[in-house]
Design an enzyme around this catalytic site. Structure first.
Site, PDB file in Angstrom:
ATOM      1  N   CYS A  33      10.283   2.879  -0.436  1.00 15.80           N
ATOM      2  CA  CYS A  33       9.573   2.386  -1.624  1.00 15.80           C
ATOM      3  C   CYS A  33      10.551   2.144  -2.767  1.00 15.80           C
ATOM      4  CB  CYS A  33       8.511   3.389  -2.069  1.00 15.80           C
ATOM      5  SG  CYS A  33       7.204   3.647  -0.867  1.00 15.80           S
ATOM      6  N   CYS A  86       3.909  -5.768   6.315  1.00 19.68           N
ATOM      7  CA  CYS A  86       4.777  -4.595   6.218  1.00 19.68           C
ATOM      8  C   CYS A  86       4.057  -3.412   5.594  1.00 19.68           C
ATOM      9  CB  CYS A  86       5.996  -4.892   5.366  1.00 19.68           C
ATOM     10  SG  CYS A  86       7.112  -6.018   6.149  1.00 19.68           S
ATOM     11  N   CYS A 111       1.390   2.142  -1.029  1.00 17.21           N
ATOM     12  CA  CYS A 111       0.937   3.517  -1.155  1.00 17.21           C
ATOM     13  C   CYS A 111       1.277   4.057  -2.543  1.00 17.21           C
ATOM     14  CB  CYS A 111       1.588   4.364  -0.073  1.00 17.21           C
ATOM     15  SG  CYS A 111       3.368   4.254  -0.097  1.00 17.21           S
ATOM     16  N   ASP A 127       3.650  -2.970   2.378  1.00 11.04           N
ATOM     17  CA  ASP A 127       3.877  -2.889   0.943  1.00 11.04           C
ATOM     18  C   ASP A 127       4.590  -4.125   0.422  1.00 11.04           C
ATOM     19  OD1 ASP A 127       6.327  -2.186   2.046  1.00 11.04           O
ATOM     20  OD2 ASP A 127       6.179  -0.083   1.429  1.00 11.04           O
TER      21      ASP A 127
END
Lengths: 284, 395
Positions: free
Chosen positions: A105, A35, A61, A37
Site C-alpha cells: 500500500c 489488483c 483496504c 487497489d
C-alpha cells in the site's frame, strides 16, 4: 484481523485531502480494479513551485486509504524535486508502522506520486514505464514485471520472495512464479555483490601509492599482527605493486613450517576481506 | 469500544455456544473428568454420555441404522469439520486402491479443496467441477467427469460464502452409477436445512459443532453402515477403532445437545431467520445503488446473503462496520491476507468491480429485527463514504 495502529486507523477513518484538485498541475493514477487497489493523486503548485494542494481518491483496504492520506500530508509544501525523493518508507514513517503484508500500500503511494510528477513534466513515470514497456511480466496474476521486481528489491533491500510479495504483490496469488522471483533475486544480488567488489577495487587503486601503503599497514597492524603475535611471530610490510602486497614474516613465523598457510589463509584472507578480493600476498 | 452493542452477522464463520449447551458441558471438566475408556465407573460411565450424544447427532441427520446391540454406529466423532473431510477422502482412496481419481467442485471449502491440490502433488488425478456465474454446479460437466476410475466424489452440501445449496443426492446417484463413493462437506448445511440420511444415497458426510451453536474443536463424520472405511488417525480403540484418541467428552456432549436443539430450531431457521435475511437483503439493495446479491438466489441457505458493492473494497467496508459493532465477512482479498478475491467468487467469474467489495452476512437464531434494521440504517452511509474515496465510483 489486521493489527493496525492508531495512526493508521486515524488516517483511514479521518482521511485528509480526499477528492480531486481542480485544475491540477499533475495527476497520477496507479493500480487497477483487478489488483484490488488503486490510487489517483492530484496536486497543484504555488508560485514558488511548491505543492500547495494535494488530493487523493483510493479504492482499497484500510491501509491503502491510510497510506494515501499520509502521502498527501507528507508532500504538502514540498518542491517537486523534494517530492521526487519521497519513498514508500517515508509514507510508512508517517503512519508509524504497517503490517508487513500491507507494505505494498505504501509502495502504491510512492508510485502514484511519481506518476503525478511525471505527468506534470510530460514524462512517463517509472511505474508506467514498467507497465507499458520495460521488462517481461513475471507474475501474471498481478501483472508485475521483472523490472518492477528488481526495482522494488533494490529500493527496499529485499532478499526473499515473501518480502517481494509484501511490497509489490508479485507471487501472492497462484504462486506459479515464486521460483522465478527467487531466481531474479539471486541474480540481482549476485550482480550487486560483483559490482560493489569492482567499485571497491577501483576506489582503492585510484588512491595515491602512499595512501594505499598506509591503508594496508593499518590493517596489518590492527588485524594481522595481534593474530601472529599470539604464536610469537611477526610481519613487516615491504612493498606494494598493483594488487600484490610483499611482506616478510618474522619471529617464529619465519621458520614455521606452516608459514605458507599463515600467509594465504591468514594474512591474505584478511586483506582480501578488508580491501578487495583480488589482493595477493607474497612473502619475500 | 466496550459499550457498543455487538451485532453478530457472521454465523457461517462460527456461532455462539448456546447457554444450554454450555451448561450441559460444564460438569465434564472439573467434576466428571473420567476417561470413557477406564474400567472404573467414574470413567467408564462417560461412555453412555458419548453414546447419547451419538444418538442426538444421528437423530439430527436421520442416521437411524443400529447394530445388533441397538447402538447407533454411523457417526464418528472427530475434532472438526476439516478432520472429517480429510478422513473421508483418505479413507475412500485407501479402500479402493485400484481407483485413483477424485472429483470435487471448484467452490469447495479449503478443507477439501486444498487436500485436492495436495492429492494432485502426490500423483492422484483430481478433477474440479466448474460452476456458473450464480455458483450453480455444471451437472453436464460433472457427468462427463465421473467414470469407473473414480474412487470418490466430494461435493459440498452448501457453500459457506454464497450459501448456495448443491444437488448432493443427484450427485451421489451419478457417482454410484460408476461405482464411486460419495462424500459431502455438510458443515454449513447441517442445522440449517433438513437432512435425512436414512433416505439418502450419500455415503459419507462431514459436520462441525461450532457452526450450530456447539463448541469449537469437535465435529463428526457420518459413514453409512456397510461402507468400507479406514481410519485417518491410528492409536487406541476409541470410536470402535475408527478414530483413535481420547474422546473430547465435554465437547462431544455439547455437540449432542446442540444437535438436539438444532432439530427443534430448524423450522425457525427456515421461516423467521429467512425472513430477517430477506429483510436485510432487500433493505440494503433498495437503499444502496449498485449493490447486487451474489449466488443462486432461489437455491441457498436461509441464513446467508452475499452482497457485492461496486467500486469499493471489502476490508474497508468491514472495518467501518466493525466500528459500529457489526460483524460480517468478506470474500475480498485484503481481509484474508491473500491478495486475490476468494476462490469461490473467481470460480463464479464475478467481475472484479464487485468481487472485491463482496460482504457476507450470515444470521442465526440470536439475531433480532431490531439488529437487522440497525444494519439497514447504517450501511448506506458506510458505502457512500467509501465510494466518495474511490476513483472508480461515478455518481
Amino acid at each position: 484481523m489486521w493489527d493496525y495502529n492508531d495512526k493508521v486507523m486515524d488516517h483511514f477513518l479521518n482521511p485528509r485531502n480526499v477528492g480531486e484538485v481542480k485544475d491540477a498541475d499533475g495527476v497520477g493514477q496507479v493500480g487497477n480494479m483487478s489488483c484490488g487497489d488503486a490510487l489517483k493523486l492530484s496536486f497543484k503548485l504555488d508560485k514558488d513551485g511548491k505543492i500547495c494542494e494535494a488530493k487523493f481518491q483510493t479504492f482499497g483496504c484500510a491501509s491503502a486509504i491510510a497510506s494515501s492520506s499520509a502521502l498527501t500530508e507528507l508532500i504538502l509544501g514540498m518542491t517537486l524535486d523534494e517530492a521526487e525523493e519521497v519513498s514508500n518508507k517515508d509514507i510508512v514513517d508517517v503512519l508509524g508502522d504497517l503490517p508487513e503484508a500491507k507494505l505494498h500500500c505504501s509502495v502504491m503511494g510512492m508510485e502514484a506520486l511519481q506518476a503525478a510528477i511525471a505527468n506534470y513534466r510530460g514524462e512517463e513515470s517509472d511505474a508506467e514505464q514498467e507497465d507499458n514497456h520495460e521488462g517481461r511480466i513475471v507474475c501474471k496474476c498481478f501483472s508485475v514485471t521483472d523490472t518492477k521486481i528488481r526495482n522494488t528489491a533494490l529500493d527496499n533491500d529485499l532478499h526473499t520472495v515473501e518480502e517481494i510479495t509484501d511490497y509489490c504483490k508479485a507471487g501472492g496469488a497462484c504462486g506459479a512464479c515464486l521460483e522465478e522471483i527467487q531466481d531474479i533475486l539471486d541474480g540481482l544480488w549476485k550482480e550487486k555483490k560483483a559490482e560493489s567488489t569492482s567499485s571497491k577495487q577501483a576506489e582503492f587503486m585510484a588512491m595515491p601509492l602512499i595512501q594505499r601503503v598506509l591503508k594496508v599497514q593499518e590493517i596489518i597492524d590492527s588485524e594481522v599482527k595481534p593474530m601472529l603475535e599470539q604464536d610469537g611471530g611477526g610481519i613487516d610490510l615491504i612493498d606494494m605493486k598493483d594488487n600484490v602486497v610483499y611482506v616478510k614474516l618474522t619471529g617464529h613465523c619465519a621458520s614455521c613450517p606452516s608459514a605458507g598457510i599463515t600467509l594465504k589463509s591468514g594474512v591474505e584472507a584478511v586483506l582480501k576481506d578488508c580491501i578487495f578480493p583480488e589482493i595477493v600476498v607474497e612473502n619475500v | 469500544m466496550t459499550d457498543k452493542k455487538l451485532i453478530y452477522l457472521d454465523n457461517n464463520a462460527t456461532t455462539a455456544v448456546d447457554p444450554e449447551v454450555f451448561e450441559a458441558m460444564r460438569p465434564y471438566f472439573c467434576e466428571q473428568y473420567g476417561n470413557p475408556g477406564s474400567i472404573h465407573a467414574f470413567g467408564g460411565s462417560m461412555m453412555s454420555k458419548i453414546e447419547k450424544a451419538r444418538e442426538q447427532v444421528s437423530a439430527l441427520i436421520g442416521a437411524d441404522r443400529k447394530d445388533r446391540h441397538g447402538k447407533f454406529t454411523e457417526v464418528i466423532f472427530t475434532s472438526c469439520g476439516t478432520e472429517s473431510d480429510n478422513t473421508a477422502i483418505h479413507s475412500a482412496l485407501r479402500v479402493c486402491p485400484k481407483k485413483k481419481k477424485v472429483i470435487m467442485s471448484t467452490v469447495e471449502h479449503p478443507a477439501v479443496l486444498s487436500l485436492g491440490k495436495d492429492l494432485e502433488k502426490r500423483g492422484y488425478p483430481v478433477s474440479y467441477v466448474p460452476v456458473d456465474s450464480r455458483g450453480a454446479l455444471d451437472m453436464e460437466r460433472y457427468e462427463e467427469m465421473v467414470d469407473t476410475e473414480t474412487a470418490l466424489v466430494s461435493i459440498m452440501w452448501a457453500n459457506n460464502e454464497t450459501g448456495n445449496i448443491y444437488p448432493v443426492e443427484k450427485c451421489a446417484e451419478i457417482a454410484h452409477r460408476y461405482g464411486a463413493l460419495f462424500h459431502t462437506d455438510a458443515v454449513q448445511a447441517i442445522g440449517k436445512i433438513p437432512c435425512n440420511m436414512s433416505e439418502s444415497k450419500i455415503d459419507m458426510l462431514s459436520l462441525s459443532g461450532h457452526k450450530l451453536h456447539g463448541p469449537k474443536g469437535v465435529g463428526a463424520l457420518y459413514v453409512r453402515r456397510g461402507i468400507r472405511f479406514r481410519p485417518g488417525q491410528i492409536g487406541g480403540h476409541q470410536e470402535r477403532g475408527r478414530r483413535a484418541g481420547t474422546e473430547n467428552v465435554a465437547s462431544i456432549i455439547g455437540l449432542g445437545e446442540a444437535a438436539e436443539m438444532a432439530m427443534r430450531s430448524i423450522e425457525e431457521e427456515n421461516s423467521r431467520i429467512k425472513g430477517l435475511r430477506d429483510r436485510l437483503e432487500n433493505g440494503i439493495c433498495n437503499s444502496i445503488p449498485k449493490a447486487k446479491v451474489l449466488g443462486d438466489i432461489k437455491n441457498r441457505l436461509p441464513n446467508t446473503t452475499l452482497i457485492g458493492f461496486e467500486a469499493i473494497e471489502g476490508e474497508s467496508i468491514l472495518m467501518m462496520m466493525d466500528r459500529l459493532g457489526i460483524c460480517a465477512s468478506s470474500g475480498s482479498a485484503c481481509t484474508t491476507g491473500s491478495l486475490e478475491p476468494s476462490h469461490v467468487l473467481r470460480a463464479m467469474g464475478v467481475p472484479y468491480t464487485i468481487a472485491h467489495g463482496a460482504i457476507r452476512f450470515s444470521l442465526s437464531t440470536y439475531n433480532t429485527q431490531e439488529e437487522i434494521d440497525f444494519v439497514i440504517k447504517e450501511m448506506p452511509a458506510i458505502i457512500a463514504w467509501l465510494r466518495k474515496l474511490s476513483p472508480f465510483w461515478k455518481e
